[in-house]
Design an enzyme around this catalytic site. Structure first.
Site, PDB file in Angstrom:
ATOM      1  N   GLU A  52       0.812  -1.231   0.000  1.00 19.63           N
ATOM      2  CA  GLU A  52       0.000   0.000   0.000  1.00 19.63           C
ATOM      3  C   GLU A  52       0.837   1.269   0.000  1.00 19.63           C
ATOM      4  O   GLU A  52       0.429   2.292  -0.562  1.00 19.63           O
ATOM      5  CB  GLU A  52      -0.959   0.017   1.198  1.00 19.63           C
ATOM      6  CG  GLU A  52      -2.137  -0.927   1.071  1.00 19.63           C
ATOM      7  CD  GLU A  52      -1.846  -2.325   1.600  1.00 19.63           C
ATOM      8  OE1 GLU A  52      -0.663  -2.603   1.928  1.00 19.63           O
ATOM      9  OE2 GLU A  52      -2.785  -3.138   1.690  1.00 19.63           O
ATOM     10  N   PHE A 107     -12.089  -7.268  13.581  1.00 20.40           N
ATOM     11  CA  PHE A 107     -10.992  -7.712  12.725  1.00 20.40           C
ATOM     12  C   PHE A 107     -10.619  -6.591  11.749  1.00 20.40           C
ATOM     13  O   PHE A 107     -11.482  -6.025  11.086  1.00 20.40           O
ATOM     14  CB  PHE A 107     -11.426  -8.969  11.954  1.00 20.40           C
ATOM     15  CG  PHE A 107     -10.365  -9.460  10.995  1.00 20.40           C
ATOM     16  CD1 PHE A 107      -9.122  -9.873  11.461  1.00 20.40           C
ATOM     17  CD2 PHE A 107     -10.609  -9.482   9.631  1.00 20.40           C
ATOM     18  CE1 PHE A 107      -8.141 -10.306  10.574  1.00 20.40           C
ATOM     19  CE2 PHE A 107      -9.631  -9.921   8.739  1.00 20.40           C
ATOM     20  CZ  PHE A 107      -8.400 -10.333   9.219  1.00 20.40           C
ATOM     21  N   GLN A 108      -9.349  -6.287  11.671  1.00 19.77           N
ATOM     22  CA  GLN A 108      -8.819  -5.246  10.793  1.00 19.77           C
ATOM     23  C   GLN A 108      -9.417  -3.873  11.057  1.00 19.77           C
ATOM     24  O   GLN A 108      -9.606  -3.085  10.147  1.00 19.77           O
ATOM     25  CB  GLN A 108      -8.956  -5.651   9.320  1.00 19.77           C
ATOM     26  CG  GLN A 108      -8.134  -6.901   9.026  1.00 19.77           C
ATOM     27  CD  GLN A 108      -7.903  -7.146   7.550  1.00 19.77           C
ATOM     28  OE1 GLN A 108      -8.760  -6.850   6.730  1.00 19.77           O
ATOM     29  NE2 GLN A 108      -6.746  -7.697   7.229  1.00 19.77           N
ATOM     30  N   LYS A 151     -17.698  -0.547   5.650  1.00 21.28           N
ATOM     31  CA  LYS A 151     -18.144  -1.489   4.636  1.00 21.28           C
ATOM     32  C   LYS A 151     -19.657  -1.435   4.414  1.00 21.28           C
ATOM     33  O   LYS A 151     -20.125  -1.485   3.282  1.00 21.28           O
ATOM     34  CB  LYS A 151     -17.727  -2.904   5.029  1.00 21.28           C
ATOM     35  CG  LYS A 151     -18.017  -3.907   3.914  1.00 21.28           C
ATOM     36  CD  LYS A 151     -17.319  -5.217   4.136  1.00 21.28           C
ATOM     37  CE  LYS A 151     -17.523  -6.121   2.925  1.00 21.28           C
ATOM     38  NZ  LYS A 151     -16.893  -7.427   3.118  1.00 21.28           N
ATOM     39  N   MET A 210      24.305   8.687   2.989  1.00 22.00           N
ATOM     40  CA  MET A 210      24.116   9.941   3.718  1.00 22.00           C
ATOM     41  C   MET A 210      24.362   9.740   5.214  1.00 22.00           C
ATOM     42  O   MET A 210      24.907  10.616   5.881  1.00 22.00           O
ATOM     43  CB  MET A 210      22.707  10.483   3.469  1.00 22.00           C
ATOM     44  CG  MET A 210      22.498  11.877   3.968  1.00 22.00           C
ATOM     45  SD  MET A 210      23.718  13.039   3.283  1.00 22.00           S
ATOM     46  CE  MET A 210      22.792  13.714   1.911  1.00 22.00           C
TER      47      MET A 210
HETATM   48  C1  LIG Z   1      12.262   5.388   5.670  1.00 26.92           C
HETATM   49  C2  LIG Z   1      13.536   6.039   6.061  1.00 26.92           C
HETATM   50  N1  LIG Z   1      14.339   5.465   6.985  1.00 26.92           N
HETATM   51  C3  LIG Z   1      15.514   6.046   7.330  1.00 26.92           C
HETATM   52  C4  LIG Z   1      15.908   7.232   6.758  1.00 26.92           C
HETATM   53  C5  LIG Z   1      17.222   7.882   7.177  1.00 26.92           C
HETATM   54  N2  LIG Z   1      18.146   7.973   6.047  1.00 26.92           N
HETATM   55  C6  LIG Z   1      18.310   9.090   5.323  1.00 26.92           C
HETATM   56  S1  LIG Z   1      19.376   8.923   4.066  1.00 26.92           S
HETATM   57  C7  LIG Z   1      19.689   7.317   4.469  1.00 26.92           C
HETATM   58  C8  LIG Z   1      20.640   6.496   3.671  1.00 26.92           C
HETATM   59  C9  LIG Z   1      20.129   6.171   2.328  1.00 26.92           C
HETATM   60  O1  LIG Z   1      20.979   5.237   1.747  1.00 26.92           O
HETATM   61  P1  LIG Z   1      20.903   4.895   0.206  1.00 26.92           P
HETATM   62  O2  LIG Z   1      19.490   4.707  -0.206  1.00 26.92           O
HETATM   63  O3  LIG Z   1      21.813   3.765  -0.072  1.00 26.92           O
HETATM   64  O4  LIG Z   1      21.379   6.224  -0.492  1.00 26.92           O
HETATM   65  P2  LIG Z   1      22.811   6.971  -0.493  1.00 26.92           P
HETATM   66  O5  LIG Z   1      22.780   7.959   0.622  1.00 26.92           O
HETATM   67  O6  LIG Z   1      23.881   5.943  -0.304  1.00 26.92           O
HETATM   68  O7  LIG Z   1      22.862   7.632  -1.813  1.00 26.92           O
HETATM   69  C10 LIG Z   1      18.954   6.951   5.593  1.00 26.92           C
HETATM   70  C11 LIG Z   1      18.999   5.629   6.236  1.00 26.92           C
HETATM   71  C12 LIG Z   1      15.025   7.796   5.811  1.00 26.92           C
HETATM   72  N3  LIG Z   1      15.298   8.964   5.201  1.00 26.92           N
HETATM   73  N4  LIG Z   1      13.877   7.173   5.454  1.00 26.92           N
END
Ligand SMILES: Cc1ncc(C[n+]2csc(CCOP(=O)(O)OP(=O)(O)O)c2C)c(N)n1
Lengths: 569, 163
Positions: free
Chosen positions: A53, A115-116, A165, A481
């Protein structure tokens, strides 16, 4: 008015038809089976079955971002609704118009821990523009009409309509209102004439002006006005991450993106201007950093926004103007013309000379390295190969910033990313929504190996609908990052930012029936992209670029610092 | 600064939780909140007493205005206004204290509305400060129970909050 009785489920479908909906992104379940049965019987809109979803929400959201129309998603009660929440919050933070229909347990079961059953209205309340629980079929059509109206007007946003529903089973006559008016909801569209005049005057008197645009320019379809005004005055302009494409990036008046990973010239100009015109932007923490350190030199701010609560929230402004940005800018342009005055050309020339000095820093230059693929280089080549004409979606991380910095967007609604919530997993489902909306367009999803795995199941949806998306994976082996922050601020203690055990993405793509490629050398970057957009133009291509694992995003302003405390390479 | 914010809102299920949710999500404080339907049953009137700097109060009124169910918002503290709170207080009233408490209630223009062997229940209306003062005037040990409504407010003279 007709006296034929329709079921609630039929009414839902008829409402969507009346709104001219083309695509509904969704996933079935018990509480929405009646609605799905009616969807089965009609062919005026297409239902896209996603694999989770969250993806339905992102796809509907990106459909909206890339077209300006309201996106529509449909999910079942309970886990269907909770899975949708991240997508709803993502749209809310970026002010994206969406209508989300959620199934609910029958009215008699509400509150019984059925449920749900979850309290969808309660769970989503803080991340929607508005939400409704429809308890009586006689309110159904009117509520859906209101949902579309609220979602698209004023500052746009997602609206949830929770439908038990039994309401979809009951019968009632169908009467879809042409219009709704609500005494409690009247968004302002026209700006205050006196303020507009003041703004025009202040702009003309500026010696060191800067125009700062945000996502509101894109959402408010004000790119033509922004362009006309900026060129007419010859003023420097910068944009937030969300506003990119609102003014053509390759243009010399454009200083690049501002903010945490903005250009040196954009951030310095923000800090040293004397008149700042903020359009559809909200001075958020990723843009101006710490408001205490913002613009030490004395300056005056004009702020145009459709949402009064965005004005003077983080930074006090001198001339607030509440209204549709396009309308207000039209009026300002008229005033500037009518005044017959021109900005002080000598001052402007001196200001540009200063800006050119900052620009000469060439802050986006990077060490091209040898034998290793630089992520920036991949984006530069993506820009060249697609001639700047692609829709680019992204996930969240370093790759997102490189895409924003190195792909030169020259039209609005081409750059599709989760700026406010920063939702990893957004990119691929977003690319689906964009590709449905623009079947013949080039759509690239720039992603990281962390992010892509958060909604990778959607490769299956892409197979089903033969979506020719190009996945540009900048695979640095790290949650890049996170790794960068650990390098800068945690003395290189890389806690849980290395993502091992990656799948063989080529085989994975192939397993879903797509084309997979692995690219390991700089000289193979361009040919791979050319193949993806040429030979394999009609296929989904998963390009796994193995990039420099140590590359960082520069410039960078550490969180909580002021705009002039930039780390340049 | 203490502010009294009055608002009219649609009498819809969940409208109250939108307001309460807004205050908790954005970290605004609520000193008291009262709500009841108006003469027009489709609308409710709410009075919120809150504290904050001018910037915070400005944000509060803007954010309240943004809620789709809210019809009108007014900061009563911007002009002259009247505020009243109702308190019911049950006190121990035995021996000499029975006279003493009755006198105290009279001074504050309270009414004894329930009399029992050992207790009185007093009804008192007034500004929040007056209600506080009454409680302070009573010997703490005699107070058995208090219940306060929180302030309701209305503008003076021609100042009307209506659609
Ligand atoms: C759902 C979610 N969980 C955690 C984060 C924290 N976060 C921000 S950037 C990042 C790393 C992303 O890694 P990747 O997709 O490999 O991209 P890169 O930075 O290596 O280009 C994380 C864990 C987030 N933004 N979104």
């Amino acid at each position: 008015m007709s006296d034929t009785q329709l079921t609630g489920a039929e009414i839902v479908v008829r409402c969507l038809q009346a709104e001219g909906v083309e695509y509904v992104f969704g996933y079935p379940g018990g509480a929405v089976l009646n609605i799905y049965d009616e969807i089965y019987k009609q062919d005026s809109f297409t239902h896209v079955l996603v694999r989770h979803e969250q993806a339905a929400l992102h796809a509907a959201d990106a459909y909206a971002r890339s077209t300006g129309r309201v996106g529509v998603a449909l999910v079942t009660s309970g886990p269907g609704a909770t899975n949708a929440v991240t997508g709803i919050a993502t749209a809310y933070m970026d002010s994206i118009p969406m209508v989300v229909l959620t199934g609910q347990v029958p009215t008699a079961a509400i509150g019984m821990d059925a449920f749900q059953e979850v309290d969808t209205v309660g769970i989503t309340r803080p991340c929607v523009k508005h939400n409704f629980l429809v308890k009586d079929i006689k309110d159904l059509a009117c509520t859906i009409k209101k949902a579309f109206y609220i979602a698209a007007s004023g500052r746009p946003g997602p609206v949830v309509v929770d439908i038990p529903k039994d309401v979809t089973q009951h019968s009632h006559e169908f009467d879809y209102p042409e219009q709704v008016s609500m005494r409690s909801y009247n968004p302002t569209s026209k700006g205050h004439a006196g303020q507009i005049k003041k703004a025009a005057q202040m702009l003309l008197e500026a010696k060191r002006p800067v125009i700062y645009t945000g996502g509101g320019v894109v959402l408010g379809n004000a790119a033509p006005q922004v362009t006309e005004m900026t060129r007419g005055l010859g003023y420097p302009i910068t944009s937030t991450l969300m506003g990119l494409g609102g003014y053509p990036s390759p243009d010399p008046l454009f200083l690049g993106m501002l903010g945490m990973h903005g250009t040196y010239e954009a951030n310095m100009a923000m800090q040293h201007c004397d008149v700042l015109l903020a359009v559809g932007a909200r001075f958020d923490d990723r843009v101006i950093g710490n408001p205490k350190h913002f613009a030490k030199e004395y300056h005056r701010i004009i702020h145009i926004d459709v949402d009064p609560s965005s004005i003077s929230k983080r930074v006090k402004v001198d001339v607030p103007i509440v209204g549709d940005v396009s309308h207000v800018l039209d009026e300002i342009i008229k005033h500037v013309h009518a005044s017959g005055e021109r900005p002080d050309q000598a001052a402007l020339k001196a200001w540009w000379a200063q800006i050119e000095l900052w620009r000469a820093q060439d802050c986006l230059k990077y060490d091209r390295g040898e034998g290793v693929i630089k992520p920036q280089y991949v984006i530069e080549k993506l820009y060249e190969v697609t001639e700047g004409k692609a829709y680019v979606t992204s996930d969240v991380g370093q790759h997102q910033m490189w895409a924003a910095q190195y792909y030169q967007f020259d039209q609005p609604r081409r750059w599709i990313n989760s700026g406010g919530l920063g939702t990893m997993g957004f990119g691929l489902p977003a690319a689906m929504g964009v590709q449905f909306a623009h079947p013949d367009a080039m759509v690239a999803c720039v992603t990281g190996e962390g992010s892509i795995q958060m909604n990778i199941q959607e490769l299956s949806t892409c197979t089903e609908h033969k979506l020719p998306i190009k996945i540009v994976l900048l695979n640095n082996g790290y949650l890049g990052m996170v790794r960068q922050w650990q390098e800068f601020f945690y003395e290189e203690r890389y806690a849980e930012s290395y993502v091992g055990s990656l799948p063989d993405f080529v085989k994975l793509a192939e397993a879903y029936g797509h084309v997979g490629m692995i690219i390991e050398k700089p000289e193979d970057v361009e040919p791979a992209l050319r193949d993806a957009f040429g030979k394999y133009k009609d296929r989904l291509v998963f390009l796994n670029f193995l990039t420099d694992p140590r590359e960082n995003v520069y410039p960078m302003i550490p969180a909580g610092k002021g705009l002039s405390e930039m780390i340049l390479v | 600064m203490r502010h009294i914010i009055s608002l009219l809102m649609e009498n819809e299920a969940g409208a109250l939780s939108r307001v309460a949710g807004l205050f908790s999500a954005r970290g605004y404080n609520i000193e008291s909140l009262t709500v009841a339907p108006t003469e027009d049953a489709t609308m409710s009137r709410m009075t919120i007493v809150t504290r904050g700097s001018d910037d915070v109060i400005e944000q509060i009124t803007k954010q309240l205005n943004k809620l789709v169910d809210i019809v009108k918002v007014q900061d009563l503290t911007d002009g002259s206004h009247i505020e009243r709170e109702l308190m019911l207080v049950k006190v121990r009233a035995t021996g000499e204290m029975r006279e003493e408490i009755k006198r105290m209630a009279d001074i504050f223009r309270g009414h004894i509305i329930d009399v029992a062997d050992k207790t009185y229940t007093i009804e008192l209306t007034g500004t929040v400060a007056k209600v506080d003062a009454f409680l302070e005037a009573l010997e703490p040990s005699v107070i058995l129970e208090t219940v306060r409504t929180g302030a309701s407010g209305i503008g003076r003279g021609d100042r009307v909050l209506k659609i």
